[in-house]
Design a protein around this motif. Sequence first.
Motif, PDB file in Angstrom:
ATOM      1  N   ASP A   1      99.384 -14.991   3.539  1.00 24.42           N
ATOM      2  CA  ASP A   1      99.630 -15.448   5.281  1.00 24.42           C
ATOM      3  C   ASP A   1     101.281 -15.045   5.687  1.00 24.42           C
ATOM      4  O   ASP A   1     102.159 -15.095   4.928  1.00 24.42           O
ATOM      5  CB  ASP A   1      98.564 -16.154   6.105  1.00 24.42           C
ATOM      6  N   GLU A   2     101.239 -14.688   7.294  1.00 28.90           N
ATOM      7  CA  GLU A   2     102.971 -14.275   7.351  1.00 28.90           C
ATOM      8  C   GLU A   2     103.489 -15.910   6.766  1.00 28.90           C
ATOM      9  O   GLU A   2     102.955 -16.831   7.492  1.00 28.90           O
ATOM     10  CB  GLU A   2     102.855 -13.936   8.642  1.00 28.90           C
ATOM     11  N   ILE A   3     104.664 -15.989   6.807  1.00 25.86           N
ATOM     12  CA  ILE A   3     104.904 -17.454   6.061  1.00 25.86           C
ATOM     13  C   ILE A   3     105.934 -18.196   7.452  1.00 25.86           C
ATOM     14  O   ILE A   3     105.634 -18.968   7.446  1.00 25.86           O
ATOM     15  CB  ILE A   3     106.271 -17.454   4.604  1.00 25.86           C
TER      16      ILE A   3
ATOM     17  N   GLU B   1     102.154  -9.252  21.169  1.00 20.95           N
ATOM     18  CA  GLU B   1     103.674  -8.795  20.477  1.00 20.95           C
ATOM     19  C   GLU B   1     103.071 -10.098  19.674  1.00 20.95           C
ATOM     20  O   GLU B   1     103.512 -11.440  19.188  1.00 20.95           O
ATOM     21  CB  GLU B   1     104.457  -9.357  20.974  1.00 20.95           C
ATOM     22  N   LEU B   2     102.525  -9.376  17.967  1.00 22.40           N
ATOM     23  CA  LEU B   2     102.262 -11.094  16.903  1.00 22.40           C
ATOM     24  C   LEU B   2     103.283 -10.814  15.791  1.00 22.40           C
ATOM     25  O   LEU B   2     104.319 -10.153  16.244  1.00 22.40           O
ATOM     26  CB  LEU B   2     100.613  -9.960  16.853  1.00 22.40           C
ATOM     27  N   GLY B   3     102.617 -11.147  14.816  1.00 27.94           N
ATOM     28  CA  GLY B   3     102.998 -10.993  13.558  1.00 27.94           C
ATOM     29  C   GLY B   3     102.696  -9.885  12.415  1.00 27.94           C
ATOM     30  O   GLY B   3     101.789  -9.563  12.212  1.00 27.94           O
TER      31      GLY B   3
ATOM     32  N   PRO C   1     105.663 -20.547  29.138  1.00 28.75           N
ATOM     33  CA  PRO C   1     107.144 -21.022  27.718  1.00 28.75           C
ATOM     34  C   PRO C   1     105.825 -21.628  26.973  1.00 28.75           C
ATOM     35  O   PRO C   1     105.062 -22.299  26.803  1.00 28.75           O
ATOM     36  CB  PRO C   1     108.302 -22.083  28.589  1.00 28.75           C
ATOM     37  N   SER C   2     106.279 -21.891  25.718  1.00 29.70           N
ATOM     38  CA  SER C   2     105.791 -21.987  24.577  1.00 29.70           C
ATOM     39  C   SER C   2     106.089 -24.158  24.454  1.00 29.70           C
ATOM     40  O   SER C   2     107.363 -24.339  24.832  1.00 29.70           O
ATOM     41  CB  SER C   2     106.672 -21.898  23.918  1.00 29.70           C
ATOM     42  N   GLU C   3     105.456 -24.895  24.351  1.00 28.62           N
ATOM     43  CA  GLU C   3     105.543 -26.175  24.281  1.00 28.62           C
ATOM     44  C   GLU C   3     105.773 -26.326  23.902  1.00 28.62           C
ATOM     45  O   GLU C   3     106.436 -27.788  23.401  1.00 28.62           O
ATOM     46  CB  GLU C   3     103.673 -26.483  24.722  1.00 28.62           C
ATOM     47  N   ILE C   4     105.917 -25.827  22.069  1.00 31.67           N
ATOM     48  CA  ILE C   4     106.929 -25.896  20.971  1.00 31.67           C
ATOM     49  C   ILE C   4     108.112 -26.608  21.036  1.00 31.67           C
ATOM     50  O   ILE C   4     108.346 -27.246  20.993  1.00 31.67           O
ATOM     51  CB  ILE C   4     106.065 -25.470  19.634  1.00 31.67           C
TER      52      ILE C   4
ATOM     53  N   GLY D   1     102.817 -14.605  20.018  1.00 28.43           N
ATOM     54  CA  GLY D   1     102.480 -15.545  19.216  1.00 28.43           C
ATOM     55  C   GLY D   1     101.695 -14.912  17.747  1.00 28.43           C
ATOM     56  O   GLY D   1     101.905 -13.687  17.187  1.00 28.43           O
ATOM     57  N   ASN D   2     101.101 -15.908  17.898  1.00 26.37           N
ATOM     58  CA  ASN D   2     100.046 -15.441  16.190  1.00 26.37           C
ATOM     59  C   ASN D   2      99.092 -14.870  17.044  1.00 26.37           C
ATOM     60  O   ASN D   2      98.137 -15.309  18.029  1.00 26.37           O
ATOM     61  CB  ASN D   2      99.931 -16.378  15.185  1.00 26.37           C
ATOM     62  N   GLY D   3      98.712 -14.068  15.727  1.00 24.02           N
ATOM     63  CA  GLY D   3      96.812 -13.926  16.337  1.00 24.02           C
ATOM     64  C   GLY D   3      95.779 -13.831  16.421  1.00 24.02           C
ATOM     65  O   GLY D   3      95.245 -13.255  16.971  1.00 24.02           O
TER      66      GLY D   3
HETATM   67  P1  NAD Z   1     103.539 -20.666  19.362  1.00 24.46           P
HETATM   68  O1  NAD Z   1     102.739 -21.870  18.974  1.00 24.46           O
HETATM   69  O2  NAD Z   1     104.212 -21.025  20.752  1.00 24.46           O
HETATM   70  O3  NAD Z   1     101.938 -20.186  20.338  1.00 24.46           O
HETATM   71  C1  NAD Z   1     102.323 -18.927  21.390  1.00 24.46           C
HETATM   72  C2  NAD Z   1     101.704 -19.021  23.008  1.00 24.46           C
HETATM   73  O4  NAD Z   1     100.357 -19.876  22.427  1.00 24.46           O
HETATM   74  C3  NAD Z   1     102.483 -20.738  23.838  1.00 24.46           C
HETATM   75  O5  NAD Z   1     103.116 -20.221  24.929  1.00 24.46           O
HETATM   76  C4  NAD Z   1     101.060 -21.493  23.626  1.00 24.46           C
HETATM   77  O6  NAD Z   1     101.173 -22.227  24.583  1.00 24.46           O
HETATM   78  C5  NAD Z   1      99.978 -20.733  23.325  1.00 24.46           C
HETATM   79  N1  NAD Z   1      98.821 -20.529  23.481  1.00 24.46           N
HETATM   80  C6  NAD Z   1      98.716 -21.744  22.014  1.00 24.46           C
HETATM   81  N2  NAD Z   1      97.495 -21.650  21.498  1.00 24.46           N
HETATM   82  C7  NAD Z   1      96.522 -21.490  22.696  1.00 24.46           C
HETATM   83  C8  NAD Z   1      95.020 -21.266  23.207  1.00 24.46           C
HETATM   84  N3  NAD Z   1      94.446 -22.093  22.244  1.00 24.46           N
HETATM   85  N4  NAD Z   1      95.050 -20.822  24.230  1.00 24.46           N
HETATM   86  C9  NAD Z   1      95.592 -20.011  24.825  1.00 24.46           C
HETATM   87  N5  NAD Z   1      97.285 -19.815  24.656  1.00 24.46           N
HETATM   88  C10 NAD Z   1      97.667 -20.674  23.718  1.00 24.46           C
HETATM   89  O7  NAD Z   1     103.988 -20.259  18.917  1.00 24.46           O
HETATM   90  P2  NAD Z   1     103.217 -19.284  17.316  1.00 24.46           P
HETATM   91  O8  NAD Z   1     102.344 -18.612  17.768  1.00 24.46           O
HETATM   92  O9  NAD Z   1     102.937 -20.097  16.621  1.00 24.46           O
HETATM   93  O10 NAD Z   1     104.311 -17.861  16.819  1.00 24.46           O
HETATM   94  C11 NAD Z   1     104.260 -17.598  15.643  1.00 24.46           C
HETATM   95  C12 NAD Z   1     104.310 -16.640  15.907  1.00 24.46           C
HETATM   96  O11 NAD Z   1     104.057 -15.766  16.971  1.00 24.46           O
HETATM   97  C13 NAD Z   1     103.910 -15.800  14.275  1.00 24.46           C
HETATM   98  O12 NAD Z   1     103.003 -14.601  13.864  1.00 24.46           O
HETATM   99  C14 NAD Z   1     104.835 -14.572  14.431  1.00 24.46           C
HETATM  100  O13 NAD Z   1     105.190 -13.438  14.180  1.00 24.46           O
HETATM  101  C15 NAD Z   1     104.298 -14.128  15.861  1.00 24.46           C
HETATM  102  N6  NAD Z   1     105.516 -13.617  17.213  1.00 24.46           N
HETATM  103  C16 NAD Z   1     105.884 -12.355  16.993  1.00 24.46           C
HETATM  104  C17 NAD Z   1     106.644 -11.562  17.759  1.00 24.46           C
HETATM  105  C18 NAD Z   1     106.833 -10.366  18.072  1.00 24.46           C
HETATM  106  O14 NAD Z   1     107.352  -9.705  19.475  1.00 24.46           O
HETATM  107  N7  NAD Z   1     105.734  -9.197  18.041  1.00 24.46           N
HETATM  108  C19 NAD Z   1     107.807 -12.734  18.279  1.00 24.46           C
HETATM  109  C20 NAD Z   1     107.680 -14.220  17.734  1.00 24.46           C
HETATM  110  C21 NAD Z   1     106.620 -14.428  17.175  1.00 24.46           C
END
Ligand code: NAD
Length: 528
Positions: A347-349, A222-224, A151-154, A200-202
């Motif tokens: 960038d994505e907001i 699954e990125l943004g 799970p996300s730690e946030i 998460g993010n790209g």
């Molecule tokens: P987040 O901060 O919760 O991170 C996502 C995951 O990445 C977490 O589980 C975290 O532990 C892990 N992580 C963070 N840094 C890491 C590292 N250095 N090494 C390995 N793992 C690491 O979420 P976020 O990335 O800020 O999420 C927002 C982004 O996710 C946005 O860009 C959003 O568009 C995208 N997103 C995409 C979808 C989709 O289904 N396409 C859904 C939700 C969010």
Amino acid sequence: MSKTIPAPPATAVAAIPTTIAALRKTFQSHKTRPVEWRKQQLRKLWWGLHDNEASIAAALWQDLHKSEHEALQSDGIWLKNAIIDALGDIDSWVKEVPVTADLLSKAGSPTIRKEPLGVVLIIGAYNYPFQLTIGPLLGAIAAGNCVVIKPSEISTASATVLTKIIQDSLDPDAFAVINGAIPETTTLLEQKFDKICYTGNGVVGRIVATAAAKHLTPTILELGGLNPVVITKNADIKIAARRICWGKALNAGQVCLSPDYVIVPSSKEAEFISTLQSTWQKFYPNGIKASPDYPRIVNDRHFQRIKSLIESSSGEIKIGGETDASEKFIGLTVVKVKDEHDALMKDEIFGPVLPYIVIDDLEEAIEFVNRVSDTPLALYTFTTDKKEADYILGHTRSGGATVNDTIWHGASHKLAFGGVGESGMGNYRDKFGFDAFSHHRTTVRQAGGWFEAILDARYPPYLPSKLSQYRMLLEKKPSFSRDGKARVSWFGWLLTLGGGDRKTVVVKYVATVLGLVYLKNQLDARRR
Ligand code: NAD
């Protein structure tokens, strides 16, 4: 006041390799293969979600100030419905599928077997902490895998509730939750998995893909992205503004599918702004900040990030702009920008800010979209002209698209969900999720001794007669010329006379012939 849900303790880094090894042992014992076992896990998970509905809502309120309405619609009930549908369809998903093959393979009755991949890893993001972990998990369970969930730690409260649901509901031999942040995830990524699904993010997406490549592990990313909304002069602007308003306010813009910017023609600009304003007043009659329906930004870092984006913009704030750090509150904010170089367009907001730009010409709007980002996760367009919508879809790319609404192509648990290019790769949900976590194993059960006479042509010595025999039986003739044009036989030409596809024309011809035969018989009978 309800009790604060504590963050989950981080998993000891040293325990991670041992956990993965234990799951691999389970997989190798074939415990996850029987379909009834998989169904049992899904049924238990449904009850786990059901019994913890109040905790899910409480956790999402604590993490994001998300209303119970949004929490249950997008996480609790959404997942429970996805499980019920998966249970209804799993028997058909797991079926071995016969494949139509060429003459030589036919005797072996070729099929595709749907096999589990092994031990898979699912890494979730903070904005939909239940849906983005349990969503892919359903496909992985249905396909017979062992799964590690990170799970996300946030969103800390959600991580605690999620851990409890998984640990109480699922077989601990096959499913494990690893909690923690970068050190734990880094150790996880050093292990070998059979598939990784990361949301998460790209930037982190690239870290995940690089780590996966070391083990030749396939990934779903699954990125943004910067999701555009193209409003044309043929749009119903009242509908457009209302639906954009809903899509932007959802989870305070912390949605991967959130509209990131709008292109609007000058003839519609004034009505667009006034309808957005009146809609927000209707949505939040006592003010947006006081509304229990409007979420907050997940943490101070993201709050500051979004606030400084608004401050760095050289655009004109048309609506909103209110922020309050003590509550991590950012009101819905609409900014008119001049071009794609504005800070809000870089960038994505991932927050409740909506820049828009005025462009009258549709071609110019399409060029703008492709210049800003040509592979966003979502693309939205508002027009009452179907041809215009098809034109826009045909000249752009995106993970998914909705015409005349926002978010909607990504709202159903039945539809494939995923990005393209910068917005990710692969997709899941429902049967797509089952397929994403299955290996399609082509299987041939070769015919017995009687088939040897036919197979003889493949064995050495390779006599010229064997090749001639092979050519005679199996070599196909092209139906196209050297310059790449399709050749139509006179019979094919005859069949397509009168239009329609070949099947329809054949039916027409057969019906005509039968009709003529019937008429001839009637005439003959009268003459007699
Ligand atoms: P987040 O901060 O919760 O991170 C996502 C995951 O990445 C977490 O589980 C975290 O532990 C892990 N992580 C963070 N840094 C890491 C590292 N250095 N090494 C390995 N793992 C690491 O979420 P976020 O990335 O800020 O999420 C927002 C982004 O996710 C946005 O860009 C959003 O568009 C995208 N997103 C995409 C979808 C989709 O289904 N396409 C859904 C939700 C969010």
